[in-house]
Enzyme design. Structure first.
Site, PDB file in Angstrom:
ATOM      1  N   GLU A 135      -4.363  -7.697  10.756  1.00  0.00           N
ATOM      2  CA  GLU A 135      -4.199  -7.154   9.403  1.00  0.00           C
ATOM      3  C   GLU A 135      -4.094  -8.317   8.418  1.00  0.00           C
ATOM      4  O   GLU A 135      -3.515  -9.370   8.710  1.00  0.00           O
ATOM      5  CB  GLU A 135      -2.984  -6.220   9.303  1.00  0.00           C
ATOM      6  CG  GLU A 135      -3.015  -5.443   7.989  1.00  0.00           C
ATOM      7  CD  GLU A 135      -2.043  -4.263   7.911  1.00  0.00           C
ATOM      8  OE1 GLU A 135      -1.221  -4.068   8.824  1.00  0.00           O
ATOM      9  OE2 GLU A 135      -2.127  -3.532   6.895  1.00  0.00           O
ATOM     10  N   HIS A 145       0.802  -1.216   0.000  1.00  0.00           N
ATOM     11  CA  HIS A 145       0.000   0.000   0.000  1.00  0.00           C
ATOM     12  C   HIS A 145       0.841   1.276   0.000  1.00  0.00           C
ATOM     13  O   HIS A 145       0.802   2.093   0.918  1.00  0.00           O
ATOM     14  CB  HIS A 145      -1.103   0.024   1.074  1.00  0.00           C
ATOM     15  CG  HIS A 145      -0.773  -0.620   2.400  1.00  0.00           C
ATOM     16  ND1 HIS A 145       0.186  -0.160   3.225  1.00  0.00           N
ATOM     17  CD2 HIS A 145      -1.321  -1.685   3.026  1.00  0.00           C
ATOM     18  CE1 HIS A 145       0.234  -0.895   4.308  1.00  0.00           C
ATOM     19  NE2 HIS A 145      -0.668  -1.834   4.208  1.00  0.00           N
TER      20      HIS A 145
END
Ligand code: FEO
Length: 399
Positions: free
Chosen positions: A80, A24
């Protein structure tokens, strides 16, 4: 498939993501791993899983050790999805297993996955799970870097299963940091791009773990290499989290017709003449995550932009947004840039630097093309910021 035993009865069963290039926005030219660990005792625990899409690799590695169907506990140190993405597949196979997570972790798992029918045990710091000979102890590490985070400690092996903490994005057939030259540089890049905003909390957590007087021989994170000499990475985290820095300036800029670049080069030479090292990055030709890694250990941050439409050039604006979120500690800097008529970029950069927590010592703007006097002024400002950095860093104390 070979078995990678990292301690007596503890096996690495992770997955290697050779082709990950962007986590990301954080560029990962060396890929990464999603490390998971099987602890085989009279009771079997799996610590963390792997990203969705890598379940088959995880399953094959587990099968080289034991039948995945007999796993008793699945420890979720962090929800996550690079670590929990295969959890549903694991629970299909190990349907009698109990999932262990913090209270926050448990809440978040139920938002991420259909947990119907799963046994979930919530734990807090100091709670334990006995596996027979070995006992797992849990230490909550909230906001490092999500609310749910915890780490798992196996006292019998002096082994800390640290999840994201102490990790690096490296895909390799090697498993240990002492087998991978340059690992500390990758750990610094990982720290800078993921953990830097939480430096004050990391310093406190390191202190708390120190006070608990737990013995650690091995730190096994959930990305990259395992540390068999944990002092190296613990010392590095101590330094990064307390803002220790080198006599270095990081200069980033963009340019339209070369004027801001001329200023950048004059400033860079001034920094060198004043006795600091300088590293210069054109923001459309450089990896921002690498620049941020350099800023982690630098004393000075200098940002230049031409004015476009009364504001900051887009690449510089984007970089400042990224940097602001990462909140580097104890830096000084200034803004510079050229403009044609109205100006605006330099003021806007100053404001962004201040919001980032960087002490702004001055700024310099030049109309159209810098002349010899302007370039001299750029060099003088470089000397000024170096002086300020020396004073600033002697005024703050580092543990
Ligand atoms: Fe590696 Fe926060 O996940």
């Amino acid at each position: 498939m070979n078995r990678v035993e990292i301690a007596d009865g503890v096996y690495w069963v992770g997955a290697i993501d050779w082709n990950l290039r962007d986590f990301h926005g954080y560029l990962t030219p060396r890929g990464t791993t999603y490390n998971a660990y099987i602890i085989k005792d009279s009771v079997v625990a799996l610590v963390d899983t792997v990203k969705a899409g890598f379940f088959d690799e995880l399953r094959r590695r587990i099968e080289a050790i034991t039948d995945p169907g007999i796993i008793d506990y699945v420890i979720v140190n962090h929800v996550e999805m690079d670590h929990s993405g295969s959890l549903s597949r694991v629970m299909e196979v190990a349907s009698d297993a109990t999932v262990v997570a913090t209270e926050k972790g448990s809440e978040e798992l139920q938002m991420l996955y259909d947990c119907d029918g799963w046994a979930i045990k919530t734990v807090k710091t100091g709670d334990t799970v006995s596996l027979g000979e070995k006992t797992l102890s849990f230490i909550e590490t909230p906001m490092l870097h999500w609310p749910d985070n915890m780490v798992t400690y196996v006292a019998e092996d002096r082994l800390l299963l640290s999840n994201d903490a102490f990790g690096q994005h490296i895909a390799s057939s090697k498993r240990y940091s002492d087998e991978y030259p340059g690992v500390l540089d990758d750990a610094a890049k990982y720290y800078a791009n993921i953990l830097m905003p939480f430096s004050p909390l990391i310093a406190k957590t390191l202190q708390k773990i120190g006070e608990m007087e737990i013995e650690i021989d091995v730190i096994a994170p959930s990305h990259g290499m395992i540390w068999r000499d944990p002092g190296i990475i613990l010392d590095a985290y101590q330094g990064w989290s307390s803002g220790e820095s080198n006599d270095t300036a990081i200069l980033v800029y963009d340019t339209m017709w070369g004027s801001t670049e001329k200023m950048a080069l004059a400033i860079a030479q001034g920094i060198i003449d004043a006795g600091f090292e300088v590293k210069v990055y054109h923001l459309r030709r450089s990896d921002w995550s690498e620049i941020v890694r350099e800023i982690l250990e630098a004393k000075i941050v200098l940002v230049g932009s031409p004015t476009i439409n009364n504001g900051i050039f887009p690449s510089v604006g984007g970089f400042l947004t990224y940097l602001r979120g990462l909140r580097p500690k104890d830096k000084v800097g200034f803004a510079f840039g050229s403009y044609g008529w109205g100006g605006g970029a330099v003021k806007a950069i100053e404001s962004e630097l201040e919001k980032t927590g960087i002490k702004v010592v001055d700024s310099i703007s030049v109309k159209f093309v810098p002349g010899a006097d302007d370039l001299d002024a750029c060099a003088r400002l470089a000397w000024k910021v170096v002086d300020e950095a020396r004073n600033f860093n002697s005024a703050i104390s580092h543990p």
